[in-house]
Design a protein around this motif. Structure first.
Motif, PDB file in Angstrom:
ATOM      1  N   GLN A   1       1.163   4.273  -2.907  1.00  0.00           N
ATOM      2  CA  GLN A   1       0.763   5.568  -2.238  1.00  0.00           C
ATOM      3  C   GLN A   1       2.021   6.538  -3.079  1.00  0.00           C
ATOM      4  OE1 GLN A   1       0.755   5.679   1.796  1.00  0.00           O
ATOM      5  NE2 GLN A   1      -1.564   4.998   1.821  1.00  0.00           N
TER       6      GLN A   1
ATOM      7  N   ARG B   1       0.666  -1.191   0.054  1.00  0.00           N
ATOM      8  CA  ARG B   1       0.252   0.083  -0.005  1.00  0.00           C
ATOM      9  C   ARG B   1       0.896   1.182  -0.038  1.00  0.00           C
ATOM     10  NH1 ARG B   1      -3.649  -0.829   4.437  1.00  0.00           N
ATOM     11  NH2 ARG B   1      -2.185   0.091   5.851  1.00  0.00           N
TER      12      ARG B   1
ATOM     13  N   GLU C   1      -1.339   1.310  -7.498  1.00  0.00           N
ATOM     14  CA  GLU C   1      -1.661   2.451  -6.620  1.00  0.00           C
ATOM     15  C   GLU C   1      -2.679   2.001  -5.568  1.00  0.00           C
ATOM     16  OE1 GLU C   1      -2.801   5.807  -8.880  1.00  0.00           O
ATOM     17  OE2 GLU C   1      -0.792   6.065  -9.764  1.00  0.00           O
ATOM     18  N   ARG C   2      -3.588   1.500  -5.742  1.00  0.00           N
ATOM     19  CA  ARG C   2      -4.585   1.063  -4.628  1.00  0.00           C
ATOM     20  C   ARG C   2      -3.993   0.056  -3.555  1.00  0.00           C
ATOM     21  NH1 ARG C   2      -8.393  -1.343  -8.273  1.00  0.00           N
ATOM     22  NH2 ARG C   2      -7.763   0.314  -9.940  1.00  0.00           N
TER      23      ARG C   2
ATOM     24  N   ARG D   1       1.353   6.906  -6.740  1.00  0.00           N
ATOM     25  CA  ARG D   1       0.261   7.871  -7.018  1.00  0.00           C
ATOM     26  C   ARG D   1       0.945   9.264  -6.801  1.00  0.00           C
ATOM     27  NH1 ARG D   1      -5.621   6.792  -5.622  1.00  0.00           N
ATOM     28  NH2 ARG D   1      -5.275   5.378  -7.226  1.00  0.00           N
TER      29      ARG D   1
ATOM     30  N   GLU E   1      -3.006  -3.174  -4.397  1.00  0.00           N
ATOM     31  CA  GLU E   1      -3.733  -4.398  -4.456  1.00  0.00           C
ATOM     32  C   GLU E   1      -2.749  -5.217  -5.140  1.00  0.00           C
ATOM     33  OE1 GLU E   1      -6.983  -3.936  -6.997  1.00  0.00           O
ATOM     34  OE2 GLU E   1      -8.372  -2.465  -5.356  1.00  0.00           O
TER      35      GLU E   1
END
Lengths: 79, 79
Positions: free
Chosen positions: B16, B12, B47-48, B19, B50
């Motif tokens: 971040q 994650r 970016e999420r 992004r 996942e």
DNA sequence: TTGAGCTACAGACCATAATTAGCATTGCCG
DNA sequence: CGGCAATGCTAATTATGGTCTGTAGCTCAA
């Protein structure tokens, strides 16, 4: 992901850095593997440039080596 | 690799950073994807948080963002 | 020699990284 | 309003990350 020449290049350099730092710390592949929580043979494959490790594995290995993750990724990218 | 809490955490944070830097460069996900040679939806997943990207993908994305790979890995590891 | 520690390597296996296509949503602009 | 750009999200597929077992080679000490 296809195994392109570039793929091989980055992966091999990463492996070289892992091996270098591991030897500087006087660890065997097995000791490093145990500390990192990965399999014995996997460390060997990484050092030989045969495996394209993921972020999580990079962090595991860097932690086991006592260096920041950036140390393992340093100078891998440029020609 | 199992999806442990740590796994999620590092992945994650990496997302971040991707992004953040992408937005600073004023690129859309699709533009970044094209430059990096990966698929549009894949950037979204990264970016999420996942997807647990590999070294090769990290280098591709960092190159497309015009920053060293270490920039994307920075400060991902610590609690 | 024999044994122990370290590493290379092969093969089989399961979980997942990465690709691709498709559809829904949001916001912005004419 | 209608349309466009950007993103979120799902599902299906393929390639590979990572595990595990076992074999073989090397060096060094007893």
């Amino acid at each position: 992901m296809k195994t392109t020449p570039e793929t091989v290049k980055y992966v091999r350099r990463f492996g070289q850095r892992v091996r270098l730092i591991r030897q500087q710390n006087e660890l065997s592949q097995e000791e490093l593997a145990d500390r990192a929580g990965v399999h014995r043979t996997y460390i060997g494959m990484v050092e030989r440039g045969e495996k394209n490790a993921t972020i999580v594995t990079i962090v595991k290995i860097s932690g086991a080596l006592g260096v920041p993750a950036t140390e393992l990724v340093r100078e891998i990218e440029d020609a």
